[in-house]
Design an enzyme around this catalytic site. Structure first.
Site, PDB file in Angstrom:
ATOM      1  N   ASP A   7       0.854  -1.185   0.000  1.00  0.00           N
ATOM      2  CA  ASP A   7       0.000   0.000   0.000  1.00  0.00           C
ATOM      3  C   ASP A   7       0.889   1.234   0.000  1.00  0.00           C
ATOM      4  OD1 ASP A   7      -2.946   0.856   0.228  1.00  0.00           O
ATOM      5  OD2 ASP A   7      -1.939   2.145   1.672  1.00  0.00           O
ATOM      6  N   GLU A   9       0.960   5.850   0.063  1.00  0.00           N
ATOM      7  CA  GLU A   9       0.324   7.155   0.212  1.00  0.00           C
ATOM      8  C   GLU A   9       1.077   8.136  -0.680  1.00  0.00           C
ATOM      9  OE1 GLU A   9      -2.444   7.352   1.663  1.00  0.00           O
ATOM     10  OE2 GLU A   9      -2.409   5.483   2.814  1.00  0.00           O
ATOM     11  N   GLU A  52      -5.900  18.244  -0.169  1.00  0.00           N
ATOM     12  CA  GLU A  52      -6.880  17.164  -0.313  1.00  0.00           C
ATOM     13  C   GLU A  52      -6.273  15.819   0.090  1.00  0.00           C
ATOM     14  OE1 GLU A  52      -6.079  19.327  -2.613  1.00  0.00           O
ATOM     15  OE2 GLU A  52      -7.903  20.534  -2.938  1.00  0.00           O
ATOM     16  N   HIS A  57      -4.800  11.178   4.407  1.00  0.00           N
ATOM     17  CA  HIS A  57      -3.815  10.379   5.153  1.00  0.00           C
ATOM     18  C   HIS A  57      -3.207  11.104   6.354  1.00  0.00           C
ATOM     19  CE1 HIS A  57      -0.937  12.761   2.897  1.00  0.00           C
ATOM     20  NE2 HIS A  57      -1.244  12.155   1.750  1.00  0.00           N
ATOM     21  N   HIS A 150      -6.008   7.326   6.718  1.00  0.00           N
ATOM     22  CA  HIS A 150      -5.320   6.332   5.907  1.00  0.00           C
ATOM     23  C   HIS A 150      -3.829   6.376   6.230  1.00  0.00           C
ATOM     24  CE1 HIS A 150      -8.439   5.118   2.910  1.00  0.00           C
ATOM     25  NE2 HIS A 150      -9.009   6.213   3.413  1.00  0.00           N
ATOM     26  N   ASP A 155      -3.200   0.319   6.403  1.00  0.00           N
ATOM     27  CA  ASP A 155      -4.020  -0.132   5.275  1.00  0.00           C
ATOM     28  C   ASP A 155      -3.512  -1.457   4.723  1.00  0.00           C
ATOM     29  OD1 ASP A 155      -5.574   2.066   5.608  1.00  0.00           O
ATOM     30  OD2 ASP A 155      -5.116   2.998   3.679  1.00  0.00           O
TER      31      ASP A 155
END
Length: 224
Positions: A7, A9, A52, A57, A150, A155
């Protein structure tokens, strides 16, 4: 079999707009079970995080100060994932960013065929139903109470649990060892005494009654 749950970000939604990776987490599965071996790193994106993306996160520009740039951690990242399958939710998104960073550092792209996309798996198994990671956690009863924002590592942990459910709900840590409890059904033996054989020959009275009955029947089969 070794698989890697991945995963990431990012600073935004699309690397074509100059957005970069800021965090990557890789958790190792051995024969479908988490081994506890992992690789997690934040990454200095050499740019600002979009508001945004921060709202999703919670990783700020200040959180990334002192983190390595991708070129400084790419060797460790590639060594960890090796040539093993990559389990990713919405693999197109994560691979787009990973391959963008690999291209920047002169490395070959990871082919999409190497990814096991749990989003695709979920849509095939539950057509028409929500297939986000949150929705799948709710469907399978996976605890997300620790997930306020997140984060790549958390995650990835949730995704590992979802993947195990999508592939049959195997129990983590299940092993057939000497310590495994074995339940044996014990049954009490039942001793049965056979009956004595019953006599079947007719008595003289029964034989005489039968003979009288046959005599009254025209063409009785007993007389043939």
């Amino acid at each position: 079999m070794r698989e890697i749950v991945v995963d990431t970000e990012t600073t935004g939604l699309d690397p074509r707009d100059g957005h970069r990776l800021i965090e990557v987490a890789c958790l190792e599965l051995q024969n479908g079970v988490r081994s506890g071996v992992e690789y997690v790193s934040r990454i200095n994106p050499e740019r600002l995080v979009d508001p945004e993306a921060y709202a999703v996160h919670g990783i700020s520009d200040a959180d990334l100060v002192g983190a390595p740039v991708f070129a400084e951690m790419v060797a460790d990242f590639l060594a960890f994932i090796g040539d093993d399958p990559l389990v990713i939710h919405n693999a197109e998104f994560d691979l787009r960013f990973i391959n963008s960073e690999l291209a920047r550092t002169g490395h070959a792209a990871i082919p999409s065929t190497r990814a096991v996309d749990t989003l695709t798996m979920a849509r095939r198994r539950f057509p028409g139903s929500p297939a986000s990671l949150d929705a799948l956690c709710r469907r399978f009863g996976i605890d997300t109470s620790a997930r306020v924002k997140h984060g790549a590592r958390l995650d990835a942990e949730l995704l590992a649990d979802v993947y195990l459910e999508l592939t049959g709900g195997r129990q983590k840590g299940l092993s057939l060892t000497a310590e495994t409890a074995v339940v044996v059904e014990r049954r009490t033996a039942v001793v049965r005494v056979p009956r004595a054989p019953r006599p079947h020959a007719p008595t003289p009275a029964e034989a005489a009654a039968h003979a009288a009955l046959v005599a009254r029947i025209k063409g009785a089969i007993w007389l043939r």
